[in-house]
Design a protein around this motif. Structure first.
Motif, PDB file in Angstrom:
ATOM      1  N   ARG A  19       0.807  -1.142  -0.043  1.00  0.00           N
ATOM      2  CA  ARG A  19       0.083   0.214  -0.043  1.00  0.00           C
ATOM      3  C   ARG A  19       0.895   1.145  -0.066  1.00  0.00           C
ATOM      4  N   VAL A  20       0.998   2.029  -1.085  1.00  0.00           N
ATOM      5  CA  VAL A  20       1.506   3.034  -1.554  1.00  0.00           C
ATOM      6  C   VAL A  20       0.541   4.403  -1.352  1.00  0.00           C
ATOM      7  N   ALA A  21      -0.501   4.114  -2.525  1.00  0.00           N
ATOM      8  CA  ALA A  21      -1.382   5.219  -2.648  1.00  0.00           C
ATOM      9  C   ALA A  21      -2.490   5.068  -1.416  1.00  0.00           C
ATOM     10  N   LEU A  22      -2.769   3.863  -0.875  1.00  0.00           N
ATOM     11  CA  LEU A  22      -3.705   3.870   0.210  1.00  0.00           C
ATOM     12  C   LEU A  22      -3.198   3.648   1.239  1.00  0.00           C
ATOM     13  N   ARG A  23      -1.717   4.159   1.665  1.00  0.00           N
ATOM     14  CA  ARG A  23      -1.153   3.781   2.934  1.00  0.00           C
ATOM     15  C   ARG A  23      -1.794   4.154   4.216  1.00  0.00           C
ATOM     16  N   ASN A  24      -2.472   5.263   4.025  1.00  0.00           N
ATOM     17  CA  ASN A  24      -3.250   5.848   5.114  1.00  0.00           C
ATOM     18  C   ASN A  24      -4.802   5.511   5.478  1.00  0.00           C
ATOM     19  N   CYS A  25      -5.250   4.786   4.156  1.00  0.00           N
ATOM     20  CA  CYS A  25      -6.635   4.493   4.444  1.00  0.00           C
ATOM     21  C   CYS A  25      -7.041   3.486   5.365  1.00  0.00           C
TER      22      CYS A  25
ATOM     23  N   LYS B 159       6.260   1.633 -13.071  1.00  0.00           N
ATOM     24  CA  LYS B 159       6.811   1.376 -11.845  1.00  0.00           C
ATOM     25  C   LYS B 159       5.735   1.374 -10.789  1.00  0.00           C
ATOM     26  N   GLY B 160       6.096   1.380  -9.647  1.00  0.00           N
ATOM     27  CA  GLY B 160       5.187   1.595  -8.466  1.00  0.00           C
ATOM     28  C   GLY B 160       3.941   0.369  -8.384  1.00  0.00           C
ATOM     29  N   THR B 161       3.046   1.087  -7.713  1.00  0.00           N
ATOM     30  CA  THR B 161       1.780   0.073  -7.403  1.00  0.00           C
ATOM     31  C   THR B 161       0.689   0.443  -8.412  1.00  0.00           C
ATOM     32  N   LYS B 162      -0.232  -0.399  -8.165  1.00  0.00           N
ATOM     33  CA  LYS B 162      -1.719   0.105  -8.945  1.00  0.00           C
ATOM     34  C   LYS B 162      -2.973  -0.270  -7.918  1.00  0.00           C
ATOM     35  N   VAL B 163      -3.741   0.419  -7.837  1.00  0.00           N
ATOM     36  CA  VAL B 163      -5.139   0.120  -6.980  1.00  0.00           C
ATOM     37  C   VAL B 163      -6.104  -0.601  -7.996  1.00  0.00           C
ATOM     38  N   PHE B 164      -6.667  -1.575  -7.500  1.00  0.00           N
ATOM     39  CA  PHE B 164      -7.823  -2.153  -8.351  1.00  0.00           C
ATOM     40  C   PHE B 164      -8.841  -2.144  -7.462  1.00  0.00           C
ATOM     41  N   ALA B 165     -10.057  -2.081  -8.051  1.00  0.00           N
ATOM     42  CA  ALA B 165     -11.242  -2.193  -7.518  1.00  0.00           C
ATOM     43  C   ALA B 165     -11.979  -3.456  -7.932  1.00  0.00           C
ATOM     44  N   LEU B 166     -11.880  -4.560  -7.125  1.00  0.00           N
ATOM     45  CA  LEU B 166     -12.319  -5.736  -7.575  1.00  0.00           C
ATOM     46  C   LEU B 166     -13.835  -5.941  -7.667  1.00  0.00           C
ATOM     47  N   GLY B 167     -14.317  -6.500  -8.460  1.00  0.00           N
ATOM     48  CA  GLY B 167     -15.856  -6.575  -8.538  1.00  0.00           C
ATOM     49  C   GLY B 167     -16.282  -7.741  -9.404  1.00  0.00           C
ATOM     50  N   GLY B 168     -17.664  -7.770  -9.369  1.00  0.00           N
ATOM     51  CA  GLY B 168     -18.225  -9.039 -10.068  1.00  0.00           C
ATOM     52  C   GLY B 168     -18.103 -10.354  -9.396  1.00  0.00           C
ATOM     53  N   LYS B 169     -17.943 -11.355 -10.208  1.00  0.00           N
ATOM     54  CA  LYS B 169     -18.166 -12.731  -9.557  1.00  0.00           C
ATOM     55  C   LYS B 169     -16.758 -13.086  -8.652  1.00  0.00           C
ATOM     56  N   ILE B 170     -16.643 -12.363  -7.732  1.00  0.00           N
ATOM     57  CA  ILE B 170     -15.216 -12.641  -6.845  1.00  0.00           C
ATOM     58  C   ILE B 170     -15.604 -12.808  -5.296  1.00  0.00           C
ATOM     59  N   ALA B 171     -14.919 -13.300  -4.655  1.00  0.00           N
ATOM     60  CA  ALA B 171     -15.322 -13.540  -3.173  1.00  0.00           C
ATOM     61  C   ALA B 171     -14.926 -12.186  -2.615  1.00  0.00           C
ATOM     62  N   HIS B 172     -13.769 -11.750  -2.526  1.00  0.00           N
ATOM     63  CA  HIS B 172     -13.464 -10.514  -1.968  1.00  0.00           C
ATOM     64  C   HIS B 172     -13.597  -9.263  -2.726  1.00  0.00           C
ATOM     65  N   THR B 173     -14.826  -8.742  -3.068  1.00  0.00           N
ATOM     66  CA  THR B 173     -15.080  -7.598  -3.595  1.00  0.00           C
ATOM     67  C   THR B 173     -14.393  -6.516  -2.628  1.00  0.00           C
ATOM     68  N   GLY B 174     -13.757  -5.601  -3.326  1.00  0.00           N
ATOM     69  CA  GLY B 174     -13.000  -4.614  -2.615  1.00  0.00           C
ATOM     70  C   GLY B 174     -11.895  -4.006  -3.344  1.00  0.00           C
ATOM     71  N   LEU B 175     -11.143  -3.319  -2.619  1.00  0.00           N
ATOM     72  CA  LEU B 175     -10.122  -2.408  -3.078  1.00  0.00           C
ATOM     73  C   LEU B 175      -8.377  -2.980  -2.784  1.00  0.00           C
ATOM     74  N   VAL B 176      -7.699  -3.142  -3.780  1.00  0.00           N
ATOM     75  CA  VAL B 176      -6.351  -3.966  -3.448  1.00  0.00           C
ATOM     76  C   VAL B 176      -5.555  -2.939  -4.131  1.00  0.00           C
ATOM     77  N   GLU B 177      -4.235  -2.814  -3.466  1.00  0.00           N
ATOM     78  CA  GLU B 177      -3.051  -2.154  -3.996  1.00  0.00           C
ATOM     79  C   GLU B 177      -2.082  -3.164  -4.220  1.00  0.00           C
TER      80      GLU B 177
ATOM     81  N   GLN C 182       4.892  10.446  -1.185  1.00  0.00           N
ATOM     82  CA  GLN C 182       5.771   9.344  -1.024  1.00  0.00           C
ATOM     83  C   GLN C 182       7.065   9.320  -1.853  1.00  0.00           C
ATOM     84  N   ILE C 183       6.854   9.609  -3.028  1.00  0.00           N
ATOM     85  CA  ILE C 183       7.896   9.680  -3.978  1.00  0.00           C
ATOM     86  C   ILE C 183       9.113  10.715  -3.665  1.00  0.00           C
ATOM     87  N   ILE C 184       8.755  11.695  -3.118  1.00  0.00           N
ATOM     88  CA  ILE C 184       9.474  13.039  -2.752  1.00  0.00           C
ATOM     89  C   ILE C 184      10.306  12.517  -1.610  1.00  0.00           C
TER      90      ILE C 184
END
Lengths: 620, 164, 577
Positions: free
Chosen positions: A140-146, A372-390, A354-356
């Protein structure tokens, strides 16, 4: 406010945060975190928050109750985390609060039956959240504080080095140096096309003009995507700080955040955050005691997907119909109100501080060669853990779906994943080991987009899915250019013919041709990418299209016009239940005699099949 | 094509003076037409001709330009909304989990289509874009209340809660 | 200069040029539909797509700036196929009743479809639901033929009224008035500039040809016709003459062959207008009346003023326009003199204008008790009638106007160009004020196609400051100045259409390419100035018929009778009802 004062606030705030501040050594102080993201809020997490506060006050407990941003595991919401144990309570309700207060807060016994099951180890102990499948592979970079800080309290942001990057930029770096670091980090735009962020900053800096703007695209409109919303809800200051750094780098004194009006919580938190930043002297005149002045204005969208396109977004900020305009001139040279404008999306900005602070090399050490870096994805549809991952760039689709996402529920088979929303494409099961980054996704006919990741299983018809996305684009087309206004409409009509079994094989070729035409001729990114869902499904699921066309059959059993309900005369006992249920009177038959469905009247609603207790009605 | 509102305008003097004073602040702000319309809709609940005329007059732009903006964005409404605003999410996650059937059921029970108001002004239905509760899919909302993991069969029970 | 290659041809163009302009310089035509230089460069229709080496997708030549070393291809198979598809998509949502369309054979969409060998039925599907707007007396909007190029919207915006605009979005986008109202319920000024820029038949004037034909066939009716000055400088284009050819002689013959009982000239009435207006100006200057005095010849301007600047009603001359003065005098003076019951007179005006169709229906425009004007045809409608009647215009001998109201001065002719009324008025006013004959008749300062022109003349010991504006954006600028008291003009001429009546909304329609390539406003105006130059009588007050009418009928300019017949009133109009 100056750098020294900022450090004082940090020290004070860290102390106040107690167990949340030092992850290895939870302090003593008990803290209850209640998720205040949109997902959990819809599950009435605010009432849970109030209930905790009420009971804690009533019982005069020395416990802090704090609302945070999104934890990511939206499927298990509403989520409550209790420190110092880090106990992760899932699918909480108001009714559960009493038990948690009584047992956990008062007696120190974690209420295990309410915990997220994966956090309970086989021996009955509690596993740290970081060791669960959902969080293990995340970075978690972008979501570090979430999910960690109270987004409505600027001091909690400052506690975790908030505004330290701004201070560093303003006091130790020149604008060129800031841009140099961003360039060297390899950060690319997280909103879609992945343009190198540092270059964009450089273009804006070099553009001639006395007045420049810095804008933030928070008009996240892809169906199924909510990365940007979560950042704004969970860590709004990360965006404000980054915009200030960007403004300093390119020489701007005015920023705009363009947010979807559909995100009321995000807007509210952003407003609070901007207010607090002004109050703390981190926005406004002479920021941190320097000559640098910068302020931010919020502009609300009003429900037009196309406004996520950069030129349309700016036209919309100008108060007009959000129609894109041709580029060049690019916003860096001629943007908002005709002035040079730097536009990045929320997630891009969320990486900047964070980069600075950690340096370009740190960021560039994550990800793949070109992404480079990370990417946040919003998982949805036919998946057990719908939600937000980085996850770090380069993580495979398989890891995201099966390890982090918990796989496909109900024992169904994975069929495809759709990335990039209406601009993206469907990735078939055969490509599940694709390492996800900008270039690999483009190579297989999809795109990163903003990060929506919709999982489909065997029950989804790919023609229907393509049609769904195209319907969205047709609905959201601004209507300015011919290829998008009429072209996508005609494409949708052809696709509809396919789903109704009325298309010919020539139609498939004509569709493909029209897709390529639209891609090459549309005015903006929305139109140019609109055919992607059709092209990618044609590419990977052509046989499914052909079944619709040649055999007049929908293999997944989704396309209603191609369905046929039939009554098995052997199994039917003539109970008349189906006939009574049928909304259009398509079923005839007398008591105790086998019934029959009039296919001309049948609307394929499936009500009869649900009603039949004898399994006599089948869908073909 | 014509989007005339069939419900008569019933704006009050207070509403008009509230709007005009808000507009007097906004009109000096660059590019604030959309904000003006959002403000106006906040006051009146929708954007009838009488209201758009005030905005056009205060901003010194033509009514056609204001109307062009108002009809571009789906959140601007030219019709009043019902006392209970029903939203059925047709975002991807909800759609693949059957929200289309939920919407059909709502329309069937209320006898009006998405984008319309029931004749008694009680309910209005909107098919919405993703509202971000994908974990709860399929989702429908009534005013600020969110109902998740619903089925078409459950719709009647939900609507029954909004009797008065 | 920027150097680039187009289809392998080297070309150098100034920095900031578009590919379209560079191609023109290289002698290569790229088709356009939505593009109009300066007022509509939006890259929307995508007909001008070209390939640029290295670019991700094709680019719109009309808006894409050139760059050093750029390599452009405008004629590849890919480009041609794309243009063809674009046209075919447009055709799939277009009312293809081309044979009965007012723009048949003069339609840009039709011409391009032919050029690219389009299959009009290759795509089919839903079509936009539209309704014809027949609400006004002057203009018809038929959205079933609209291709959403937005040229009309740009023209309307350039006129500062913006009564039409894009509404809704996506496939439902249409060009419409607010709330889908009809044009009659909008503050449209009736200038018709939208018609002139429409590439298809989505916009055209409301035709009155049938009324005229009926009158001509009616033995009871004395049917009298007169053309406005700009008509003779424009109608030739309908018959293949180069832009700016004055075909007055053939026009007279054609009108006679059409069976009009008398062929007079609105130029005569223009001279009358000068007599009244110059008098009004002198009176206001001498008696301290409201200044500046603003001209009232242009009904589009009048309608604009009534909607948008009603506070200036007192500044506007009460003189009827030449069209209305003409009709009024025919049905009073001429009727009396020839003992004809005005009831039986049918006056037809041929106008470069569609607002004239509205003007004739205004209140206070019926001096004889009958409408001053019975039918007002545009230049285009007359051409259509001439063609329908099998008259071979180009082969006609020159004809002579009938007497008495076919007599006019050079001052009357130049009414058709911006600055013309001003110049004509100055020729008369200066002589009246000073009592001396002026030597130099050419007031060149107020000539030309600039939007706003200002000049100051020393007249009999005082300075007369004048301003001339054409096009409503320029008019607006002057109106604002006047309204705020920042203007110290005595006399202001305002014409609704940019360039004046030569570019009126009723003039022959030039395709977008010609509009770009040819300075048609200046050329048409030149035809009028040339005629003025060639005239022996060049001052309105020297027109012998004008003198005769005052002497034997009206008394003197500004007399009570003159006011009854030749003056009108204005009303404040509500923009929306």
């Amino acid at each position: 406010m100056d750098v020294k004062k900022l450090e004082q606030i940090k020290a004070r705030a860290l102390k106040n945060m107690g167990p949340r501040a030092v992850e290895t050594d939870y302090g003593k102080e008990r803290t209850v975190l209640v998720c205040g993201g949109t997902g959990c809020t819809s599950g009435h997490s605010r009432k849970i928050l109030e209930e905790f506060k009420r009971r804690v006050a009533e019982e005069k407990l020395d416990v802090k109750v704090i609302m945070t941003g999104c934890f990511g595991l939206c499927a298990l919401g509403p989520i409550v985390v209790v420190y110092p144990e880090g106990a992760f309570y899932a699918q909480m309700t108001e009714d559960h609060v009493a038990e948690v207060v009584e047992e956990h807060l008062k007696k120190g016994n974690v209420v295990k039956h309410l915990l997220y099951k994966e956090t309970v180890s086989e021996d009955g102990g509690i596993k740290p959240l970081g060791e669960t499948n959902f969080y293990k592979k995340q970075h978690r970079v972008a979501l570090r504080n979430c999910g960690r800080i109270n987004p409505e309290n600027i001091e909690e942001y400052i506690a975790f080095d908030g505004y330290k990057a701004l201070a560093k930029a303003l006091t130790e770096m020149s604008g060129e140096e800031v841009i140099g670091v961003i360039k060297a980090s390899g950060l690319r735009g997280r909103g879609g096309a992945g343009f190198p962020t540092g270059l964009k900053w450089e273009f804006t800096k070099k553009a001639a003009g006395d007045k420049k703007f810095v804008a933030c695209n928070a008009d996240e409109g892809d169906p199924g995507a909510f990365m940007d919303r979560s950042v704004l809800e969970g860590d709004p200051h990360a965006v404000i700080e980054a915009m200030a750094i960007a403004a300093y780098a390119v020489g701007s004194d005015q920023g705009y955040v363009y947010v979807r009006a559909e995100y009321p919580i995000a807007v509210e938190r952003l407003k609070i955050a901007i207010g607090q930043a002004r109050e703390y002297g981190l926005l406004g005149k002479n920021i941190l005691g320097t000559d640098f002045c910068f302020d931010i204005d919020i502009r609300l969208g009003a429900g037009a997907f196309v406004c996520g396109e950069e030129t349309a977004l700016m036209t919309s900020i100008e108060g007009k119909r959000g129609e894109p305009r041709p580029r060049p001139p690019f916003p860096a040279n001629k943007g908002l109100f005709g002035k040079p404008t730097l536009l990045n999306n929320v997630e891009t900005y969320a990486n900047v501080a964070q980069i600075i602070l950690n340096g370009a090399d740190w960021f560039a050490s994550m990800g793949t060669e070109k992404s480079k870096g990370t990417k946040v994805f919003a998982l949805g549809g036919k998946i057990a853990h719908t939600g937000l991952v980085e996850v770090p760039m380069g993580t495979t689709l398989r890891e995201i779906i099966y390890e982090i996402g918990g796989g496909i529920p109900d024992g169904k088979a994975f069929k495809a994943a759709q990335t990039g929303g209406p601009s993206g494409g469907c990735i078939p099961a055969s490509l599940i080991d694709t390492k996800i980054d900008y270039d690999s996704l483009t190579a297989i006919g999809s795109m990163m987009g903003s990060g929506g990741l919709i999982v489909m299983n065997e029950d989804n018809c790919m023609v229907d899915i393509a049609k769904f996305f195209l319907e969205f684009t047709v609905d959201e087309s601004c209507g300015k250019c011919t290829p998008c206004r009429i072209g996508t409409k005609r494409l949708l009509e052809m696709l509809t013919k396919v789903t109704e079994g009325k298309a010919t094989e020539e139609d498939l070729d004509k569709m493909e041709e029209l897709c390529h035409y639209i891609k090459a001729n549309a005015l903006c990114g929305l139109g140019q990418t609109a055919p992607n869902p059709v092209l990618s499904t044609l590419r990977y699921f052509r046989s499914e299209y052909e079944a619709h066309v040649k055999e007049k059959r929908c293999p997944a059993g989704v396309c209603k016009k191609l369905l046929r309900y039939e009554i098995d005369k052997e199994k039917c006992i003539g109970c008349t239940a189906c006939a009574r249920q049928c909304p259009v009177g398509a079923i005839t038959g007398t008591l105790k005699n086998p019934h029959e469905i009039d296919q001309n009247k049948c609307i394929k609603c499936g009500a009869c099949q649900e009603k039949c207790k004898f399994g006599a009605i089948s869908k073909k | 094509m014509s989007k005339k509102c069939t419900v008569p305008f019933s704006g009050t003097k207070e509403q008009e003076s509230e709007l005009r004073s808000a507009l007097s602040l906004l009109k000096n702000k660059e590019g604030a037409l959309m904000e003006a319309l959002q403000t106006a809709q906040g006051i009146y609940g929708y954007l009838p001709k009488e209201v758009q005329e005030i905005v056009a007059e205060e901003f010194g732009v033509s009514l056609a330009e204001v109307y062009g903006v108002a009809t571009f964005y789906s959140q601007f409404s030219l019709m009043p909304k019902g006392k209970y605003k029903i939203g059925v999410c047709l975002g991807t996650a909800c759609y693949v989990k059957g929200s289309g059937d939920v919407l059909a059921q709502v329309e069937k029970l209320l006898g009006v289509s998405a984008g319309e108001v029931t004749p008694d002004g009680r309910f209005s239905i909107d098919a919405t874009r993703c509202i971000g509760c994908c974990g709860l899919a399929p989702v429908m909302t009534v005013n600020d209340d969110v109902y998740g993991r619903i089925t078409a069969d459950g719709v009647a029970a939900i609507l029954a809660k909004y009797k008065d | 200069m920027v150097n680039l290659k187009i289809n392998g041809i080297d070309v150098s163009v100034p920095e900031g040029s578009t590919i379209l302009e560079a191609a023109r310089a290289a002698g290569i035509r790229i088709p356009t539909l939505c593009y109009m230089k300066e007022i509509n460069a939006i890259g929307a229709c995508r007909i001008c797509m070209v390939e640029v080496k290295g670019a991700r997708s094709m680019v719109a030549a009309c808006v894409y700036p050139v760059a050093e070393g750029m390599e452009v291809t405008t004629d590849s198979d890919k480009v041609i196929a794309a243009r063809k598809t674009t046209l075919e998509l447009i055709l799939s949502d277009h009312n293809r009743s081309c044979l009965s369309c007012s723009r048949n054979l003069n339609c840009e969409l039709q011409a391009l479809s032919k050029e690219y060998g389009c299959d009009a039925t290759r795509f089919s599907g839903a079509v936009t639901e539209t309704e014809k707007d027949l609400s006004t007396d002057y203009l018809v909007r038929d959205n079933s033929k609209c291709i959403l190029c937005r040229r009309c919207v740009a023209a309307c915006k350039a006129q500062e009224v913006s009564v039409i605009g894009a509404v809704n979005r996506g496939f439902s986008t249409q060009i419409a008035c607010a709330f889908g109202e009809d044009l009659a319920h909008s503050p449209c000024v009736a200038c018709g500039q939208c018609i002139n820029v429409c590439p298809t038949g989505a916009l055209h004037e409301k035709e009155e040809i049938d009324d005229v034909k009926a009158a001509l066939a009616d033995p009871e009716k004395v049917v009298i016709v007169a053309c406005a000055p700009a008509v003779r400088a424009g109608i030739g284009e309908e018959f293949g003459y180069p832009v700016g050819t004055n075909v007055e002689g053939k026009l007279v013959t054609a009108l006679k062959r059409l069976g009009f009982d008398k062929v007079f000239d609105v130029n005569f009435a223009a001279d009358m207008t000068i007599m009244e207006e110059a008098t009004e100006l002198i009176e206001r200057i001498e008696e301290g009346g409201k200044l500046p005095l603003i001209t009232s010849c242009s009904p589009g301007w009048i309608r604009y003023m009534e909607f948008y600047y009603p506070e200036l009603i007192g500044n506007v001359s009460s003189c009827k326009s030449p069209q209305q003065m003409f009709g009024a005098l025919v049905k009073t003076y001429y009727a009396e003199k020839n003992d004809i019951d005005p009831k039986n007179i049918f006056v037809v005006s041929i106008m470069p204008c569609v607002a004239k169709k509205f003007e004739k229906t205004r209140d206070y425009e019926n001096a004889s008790g009958y409408p001053d004007i019975d039918a007002s045809l545009t230049t285009r409608e007359l051409a259509k009638l001439i063609k329908e009647k099998g008259i071979m215009f180009n082969l006609l001998p020159d004809g002579q106007m009938d007497n008495p109201m076919g007599e006019f001065s050079g001052a009357g002719v130049i009414f058709g160009a911006t600055g013309g009324v001003m110049e004509a008025a100055l020729r008369t006013a200066v002589e009246k004020i000073t009592g001396e004959t002026i030597g130099k008749l050419d007031f060149t300062e107020v000539r030309g196609t600039a939007g706003i022109k200002e000049a100051c003349y020393a007249v009999g010991g005082m300075n007369v400051k004048v301003a001339v504006a054409s096009g409503l954006s320029n008019a607006k600028e002057l109106c604002e100045k006047i309204k705020k008291g920042e203007a110290d003009y005595q006399f202001v001429e305002i014409m609704c259409c940019p360039g004046g009546c030569v570019n009126g909304g009723g003039q022959p329609i030039l395709d977008t390419y010609t509009r770009r390539e040819v300075d048609y406003k200046a050329l048409r105006a030149k035809a009028l100035y040339d005629e003025d130059q060639a005239k022996t009588i060049r001052k309105s007050h020297e027109n012998p018929v004008v003198k005769d009418i005052y002497e034997h009928y009206l008394g003197k300019p500004g007399s009570h009778k003159a006011h009854e017949i030749l003056h009108t009133k204005y009303v404040k109009r509500k923009k929306y009802e």
